[in-house]
Write an enzyme that holds these catalytic residues in place. Structure first.
Site, mmCIF file in Angstrom:
data_model
loop_
_atom_site.group_PDB
_atom_site.id
_atom_site.type_symbol
_atom_site.label_atom_id
_atom_site.label_comp_id
_atom_site.label_asym_id
_atom_site.label_seq_id
_atom_site.Cartn_x
_atom_site.Cartn_y
_atom_site.Cartn_z
ATOM 1 N N HIS A 96 0.833 -1.213 0.000
ATOM 2 C CA HIS A 96 0.000 0.000 0.000
ATOM 3 C C HIS A 96 0.863 1.257 0.000
ATOM 4 O O HIS A 96 2.025 1.229 0.422
ATOM 5 C CB HIS A 96 -0.920 0.027 1.230
ATOM 6 N N ASP A 98 0.617 4.962 1.759
ATOM 7 C CA ASP A 98 -0.142 5.405 2.934
ATOM 8 C C ASP A 98 -1.198 6.459 2.591
ATOM 9 O O ASP A 98 -0.939 7.415 1.850
ATOM 10 C CB ASP A 98 0.812 5.991 3.987
ATOM 11 N N HIS A 252 4.607 0.185 0.057
ATOM 12 C CA HIS A 252 5.357 -0.645 1.000
ATOM 13 C C HIS A 252 4.446 -1.674 1.633
ATOM 14 O O HIS A 252 3.218 -1.570 1.554
ATOM 15 C CB HIS A 252 6.017 0.228 2.085
ATOM 16 N N ARG A 267 5.586 6.276 13.765
ATOM 17 C CA ARG A 267 5.571 6.907 12.429
ATOM 18 C C ARG A 267 5.086 8.347 12.500
ATOM 19 O O ARG A 267 4.056 8.615 13.115
ATOM 20 C CB ARG A 267 4.664 6.130 11.474
HETATM 21 O O1 LIG Z 1 5.383 -1.583 10.385
HETATM 22 C C1 LIG Z 1 6.009 -1.236 9.397
HETATM 23 O O2 LIG Z 1 7.155 -1.604 9.160
HETATM 24 C C2 LIG Z 1 5.365 -0.317 8.411
HETATM 25 C C3 LIG Z 1 3.911 -0.216 8.619
HETATM 26 C C4 LIG Z 1 3.263 0.726 7.666
HETATM 27 O O3 LIG Z 1 2.638 0.336 6.712
HETATM 28 C C5 LIG Z 1 3.433 2.161 7.887
HETATM 29 O O4 LIG Z 1 4.026 2.589 8.868
HETATM 30 O O5 LIG Z 1 2.961 2.925 7.031
HETATM 31 FE FE LIG Z 2 1.979 2.003 5.550
#
Ligand SMILES: O=C(O)CCC(=O)C(=O)O
Ligand SMILES: [Fe+2]
Length: 281
Positions: A96, A98, A252, A267
């Site tokens: 996906h 984000d 990702h 994040r």
């Molecule tokens: O947990 C992760 O490594 C990435 C998860 C994810 O899709 C994000 O943080 O946007």
């Molecule tokens: Fe993500």
């Protein structure tokens, strides 16, 4: 150049050595921004940023986004928490980009590994620039005229994101505030001008100009094509590692292969603008 840049592969990715993200000067900040445009996702080993420092770093790229569903750090709402012991994170295993369910999907994200299982929990990123470039010219031409629907519900199903009636009602309200949106299937990078394949399995549900069957077949092909091995990399985390990605031109996925082990990520998400397609002049 004060940064030491180690390229991971031609299509995507670089490791940046020799900087402490807690103490960046103006020159380094500018070089990091250039490196991000060039490599699409960049990594920094073992940085240990506290939530405020992580938000401040992200803010050097633009204003920050508050996620409509994920919980955040108390006192720092711009830093969201992905905690495998608190949330069901299976949906992040779908490729996906984000927040493309928004009219203005994020410019990028700054992600830090806080707690990482002994094995498993790698994250993969794929380049939409490389994926588009590799397509046959006829298909590139066809895709340039298409638009697609992106829907929040596809990656936040209520059976996993609402545990009771109250949470279900809250999630329904979130869905109402975030109705499906339309984006071009190919977007132009607002800084580099590169064309980018801009559909992903996590949120893209339908190509508007095609019949349901044609749309389903083309999306299935594009989801598979856009994440082929030569366009993607895989990152094995160590605690304190930081990844910054350009969310306009990458997708990702986070592998959910660590069972009940504990994995925590923080994040910070940088606001972006409305995706558009413009012919190269
Ligand atoms: O947990 C992760 O490594 C990435 C998860 C994810 O899709 C994000 O943080 O946007
Ligand atoms: Fe993500």
């Amino acid at each position: 150049m004060s940064l030491v840049i180690e390229i991971i592969k031609p299509a995507i990715g670089a490791i940046i050595n020799g900087v402490d993200l807690n103490h960046l000067d103006v020159q380094q900040t500018s070089e990091i921004q250039q490196a991000l445009l060039r490599h699409q996702v960049i990594f920094f080993h073992q940085q240990q940023l506290d939530p405020r420092a992580q938000a401040a770093l992200a803010r050097s790229f633009g204003s920050l986004h508050i996620h409509p569903i994920y919980p955040s750090i108390e006192g720092t709402p711009e830093v969201l928490v992905l905690d495998s012991w608190q949330q069901d994170l299976r949906d992040n295993e779908l490729w996906h980009t984000d927040v493309t369910f928004s009219q203005t999907p994020p410019l990028g994200c700054v992600l830090q590994a806080i707690k990482i299982p002994a094995t498993g929990g790698d994250t993969l990123w794929s380049s939409g620039v490389a994926a588009f470039t590799a397509l046959h010219g006829n298909l590139q031409h066809k895709l340039r005229g298409l638009t697609a629907i992106h829907d929040i519900r596809k990656s936040f199903p209520s059976e996993r994101f609402a545990k009771n009636e109250v949470e279900r009602e809250k999630l329904e309200q979130t869905f109402k505030r975030n109705p499906p949106v339309v984006h071009p299937v190919v977007r132009t990078h607002p800084v580099t001008g590169q064309p980018i394949l801009f559909v992903s399995e996590g949120f893209t549900t339908r190509i508007n100009e095609l019949t349901e069957q044609e749309s389903g077949e083309l999306l299935a092909f594009l989801f598979q094509h856009s994440t082929r091995e030569q366009f993607h990399l895989r990152w094995k985390w160590q605690e304190g590692d930081v990844a910054i990605w350009d969310n306009r031109c990458t997708q990702h996925k986070a592998l959910f292969d660590y069972g009940n082990a504990h994995r925590i990520m923080h994040r910070a998400t940088i606001n972006g603008d409305i995706p558009y397609y413009r012919e190269a002049s």
